[in-house]
Write a protein that holds these residues in place. Structure first.
Motif, PDB file in Angstrom:
ATOM      1  N   TYR A 193      45.908  45.579  54.853  1.00  0.00           N
ATOM      2  CA  TYR A 193      46.820  45.814  53.732  1.00  0.00           C
ATOM      3  C   TYR A 193      46.961  44.588  52.832  1.00  0.00           C
ATOM      4  N   LEU A 197      44.901  44.916  49.829  1.00  0.00           N
ATOM      5  CA  LEU A 197      45.272  45.993  48.920  1.00  0.00           C
ATOM      6  C   LEU A 197      46.462  45.620  48.038  1.00  0.00           C
ATOM      7  N   TYR A 238      47.303  42.542  58.580  1.00  0.00           N
ATOM      8  CA  TYR A 238      47.403  41.934  57.260  1.00  0.00           C
ATOM      9  C   TYR A 238      46.007  41.646  56.706  1.00  0.00           C
ATOM     10  N   ARG A 244      40.912  48.473  57.064  1.00  0.00           N
ATOM     11  CA  ARG A 244      41.525  48.471  55.733  1.00  0.00           C
ATOM     12  C   ARG A 244      42.768  47.565  55.761  1.00  0.00           C
ATOM     13  N   LEU A 280      49.383  44.453  49.245  1.00  0.00           N
ATOM     14  CA  LEU A 280      50.631  44.768  49.928  1.00  0.00           C
ATOM     15  C   LEU A 280      51.104  43.645  50.839  1.00  0.00           C
TER      16      LEU A 280
END
Length: 289
Positions: free
Chosen positions: A137, A140, A130, A135, A142
């Motif tokens: 999410y 981002l 998370y 990267r 999400l």
């Protein structure tokens, strides 16, 4: 060295209702078909609580080492504040994940559904990535997707399935409702942090939506679950008891819609957590009676 009180604060106990509520609803759905099992329910609760604590420490560590918690409005963070070494916070996160794994293994063994071990591994991976990894999410936009899936659908349906060996439509409706409230909990947290998150490139859903649309999204997330709870009355009229939450849901939604921001959102965050716990209690009872 961080004090015991600081470690407890770092576990963010106000978020723990997000772990208890799905187990209550899932157990209620199992009871509705006379398949509830107290021992398995307690194991599921232990798994959920340990995962929630683990993800809280993991977020503390990952956000701290990235520098995204350097200037925040909410509760203190162990890593960013320097109260604990990053490696200590990371170790605490994986210790909590380990506890969740052991309890989950026991639950799977009792239910005989060994394929659920793969779901458990996905839960731990979702908790870590998370805000962790190259990267994350959560950066981002999400995060709400992950929360809805794992703290809504997986948590409720997993609780029901490990007790009953089947899934009913009230379990699915309850899972969606709980997932929405869990998303509301994350949304109001990220709404409070929009100014600082935007500066450091943390593109949460609240940042992507913008303040006004994020507020409206939060309102929908807290009001719609009451309607979904009422829908469950088709399976058991006692589910109408969730209508007691219509007023609290309206108050929370109104507070956010009229523009509460910064430190004024901290009580809303706590209130949303208690709202989720109460929803779990009421819908769980409504299905079980």
């Amino acid at each position: 060295m961080a004090t015991a009180a600081e470690w407890v604060a770092g576990a963010r106990p106000r978020t723990l209702p997000a772990a208890a509520a799905p187990v209550l609803v899932g157990t209620g759905a199992a009871a509705q078909i006379e398949a509830a099992h107290l021992g398995r329910a307690l194991l599921a609760l232990g798994v959920a609580l340990a995962l929630q604590v683990g993800v809280n420490y993991a977020n503390d560590y990952s956000d701290g080492v990235r520098g995204t918690d350097a200037d925040r409005v909410g509760p203190m963070r162990l890593t960013a504040s320097g109260a604990a070494f990053p490696k200590q916070v990371k170790a605490a996160a994986f210790a909590a994940f380990g506890v969740a794994g052991l309890l989950g293994l026991g639950l799977v063994a009792l239910s005989g559904q060994w394929w659920l071990l793969a779901i458990g591994a996905l839960c731990v991976a979702a908790a870590w990535f998370y805000t962790g990894g190259r990267r994350p999410y959560g950066y981002l936009g999400l995060g709400e997707v992950g929360v809805f899936v794992f703290f809504g659908l997986v948590a409720v349906l997993g609780t029901t399935y490990t007790q009953s060996g089947t899934l009913t439509w009230p379990a699915w409706v309850g899972a969606v409702a709980v997932g929405l409230i869990a998303c509301a909990l994350l949304m109001v947290n990220n709404l409070r942090d929009i100014p600082t998150d935007a500066l450091v490139g943390k593109r949460t859903l609240a940042v992507r939506l913008g303040e006004h649309r994020a507020r409206r999204a939060y309102a929908v997330m807290v009001v719609l679950p009451v309607l979904l709870g009422v829908l469950c009355a088709l399976a058991n009229p006692w589910a109408l008891i969730v209508m007691l939450l219509a007023l609290p849901a309206g108050v929370l939604a109104f507070t956010v819609l009229v523009g509460a921001r910064g430190i004024a959102l901290v009580p809303v965050l706590a209130g949303t957590g208690m709202y989720e716990l109460t929803f779990g209690v009421l819908l769980g009872l409504g299905l079980a009676l």
